[in-house]
Design an enzyme around this catalytic site. Structure first.
Site, PDB file in Angstrom:
ATOM      1  N   TYR A  63      -0.063   2.724   8.145  1.00  0.00           N
ATOM      2  CA  TYR A  63      -0.178   1.549   7.277  1.00  0.00           C
ATOM      3  C   TYR A  63       1.191   1.110   6.789  1.00  0.00           C
ATOM      4  O   TYR A  63       1.559  -0.072   6.879  1.00  0.00           O
ATOM      5  CB  TYR A  63      -1.096   1.834   6.085  1.00  0.00           C
TER       6      TYR A  63
ATOM      7  N   PRO B 260       2.813  -6.572  -2.695  1.00  0.00           N
ATOM      8  CA  PRO B 260       2.108  -6.036  -3.866  1.00  0.00           C
ATOM      9  C   PRO B 260       2.123  -4.510  -3.889  1.00  0.00           C
ATOM     10  O   PRO B 260       2.171  -3.852  -2.845  1.00  0.00           O
ATOM     11  CB  PRO B 260       0.672  -6.548  -3.690  1.00  0.00           C
TER      12      PRO B 260
END
Length: 252
Positions: A150, A180
Site C-alpha cells: 500500500y 491524508p
C-alpha cells in the site's frame, strides 16, 4: 461558466464527500465508481442535473477509455480530475502477504490512476487549463509495519504527481498530490474485509480526519488563482504524528 469535476471512487468516503462538496458549490460532477445503487443515491440527494453517475471500474482500461469518450456534451470537458479510487488490503508483514491483494492494490491505486489520467489529460492540455488532483497518503513518505505494498503504491502516486508537473510545465494544467493521514471512512472496513470491530479499533480514542475535511482541502487547492499550483498537501489529524525510530534489540 459552470466547471466540471470528474472524481473516481465516488461511492463512499473521500470520493463521495468530494462529489457533494463540488456539486453543492455549483459544479457539474461526473461521479464514478463501481456501485450503481450508491451512485444513483448520491445523484438523487444533490441538486437536479448536477451529478452524472458513471459506473466504472478504473482497473478496466478499455472501460475507462469508453467512459471518457462517451461523456455527454455538458460533461465532456473536464476541468478537474480527482483520482480518488484506491484501497488498502491486509496489514501483515510482507513475507506473509497475499499476492492477490498486492496485485489488486497495484491495479487500482497505480494502474487505474494512470489510465484515467491518461484518458483525460489530452483534453486539458488542448484547452490550456485543467487540474489533476491525486489522492495519495502519508504512507508514501512514512512507512509502518504492514504498509508494504500500500505504501509503495502511494509512493508511486507521489512521484507520478511530481513528474506530471514536469511534463505539464507551460501547458496551464495544474497537478496536486493530497496526502491524508489517519481518516475514518470505509478505508479500514475494506482493509479488514468488513470486520467493523477491527476497523473501529484503528480510531479508538482518537479524533481522526473526516471525509469532509479532505473534500474541503480538494476544493481549496482547485479554487486557487490559475497561476497558483499547490504541489503537495500533507494532512494529519492533531492526534497523529511521527514516532521515534524503531530499533530491534536482541533479547528484548
Amino acid at each position: 461558466m459552470t466547471k466540471t469535476l470528474f472524481v473516481t471512487g465516488a461511492t463512499s468516503g473521500f470520493g463521495e464527500a468530494i462529489a457533494r462538496r463540488f456539486a453543492e458549490a455549483g459544479w457539474r460532477v461526473v461521479a464514478s465508481g463501481r456501485r450503481r445503487e450508491r451512485l444513483q443515491a448520491l445523484a438523487a440527494s444533490l441538486p437536479p442535473d448536477r451529478v452524472l453517475p458513471l459506473v466504472l471500474d478504473v482497473r478496466d482500461r478499455d472501460a475507462v477509455a469508453d467512459a471518457v469518450a462517451g461523456l455527454p456534451g455538458a460533461y465532456a470537458e473536464i476541468d478537474v480530475l480527482v483520482n480518488n479510487a484506491g484501497l488498502a488490503l491486509g496489514l501483515g508483514p510482507a513475507q506473509r502477504a497475499d499476492l492477490d491483494e498486492w496485485e489488486q492494490m497495484v491495479d487500482t491505486n497505480v494502474k487505474g490512476l494512470m489510465s484515467v489520467t491518461r484518458m483525460l489529460l489530452p483534453g486539458m492540455v488542448e484547452r490550456g487549463c485543467g487540474h489533476v488532483v491525486n489522492l495519495g497518503s502519508v504512507a508514501a513518505s512514512w512507512p509502518y509495519p504492514g504498509g508494504n505494498c500500500y505504501g509503495a503504491t502511494k509512493a508511486f502516486v507521489q512521484q507520478f504527481s511530481r513528474n506530471l508537473r514536469s511534463d505539464l510545465l507551460g501547458t496551464g494544467v495544474r497537478v496536486t498530490n493530497i496526502e491524508p493521514g489517519m481518516a475514518e471512512t470505509e478505508f479500514s472496513l475494506v482493509r479488514f474485509k468488513g470486520d467493523a470491530e477491527q476497523a473501529g479499533s484503528v480510531y479508538s480514542g482518537t479524533r481522526p480526519l473526516l471525509a469532509e475535511d479532505i473534500a474541503e482541502a480538494v476544493h481549496w487547492v482547485t479554487t486557487q488563482p490559475s497561476h497558483v499550483n499547490i504541489n503537495v498537501l500533507e494532512i494529519m489529524p492533531t492526534d497523529q504524528a511521527w514516532g521515534p525510530f524503531a530499533v530491534h534489540r536482541e533479547g528484548r
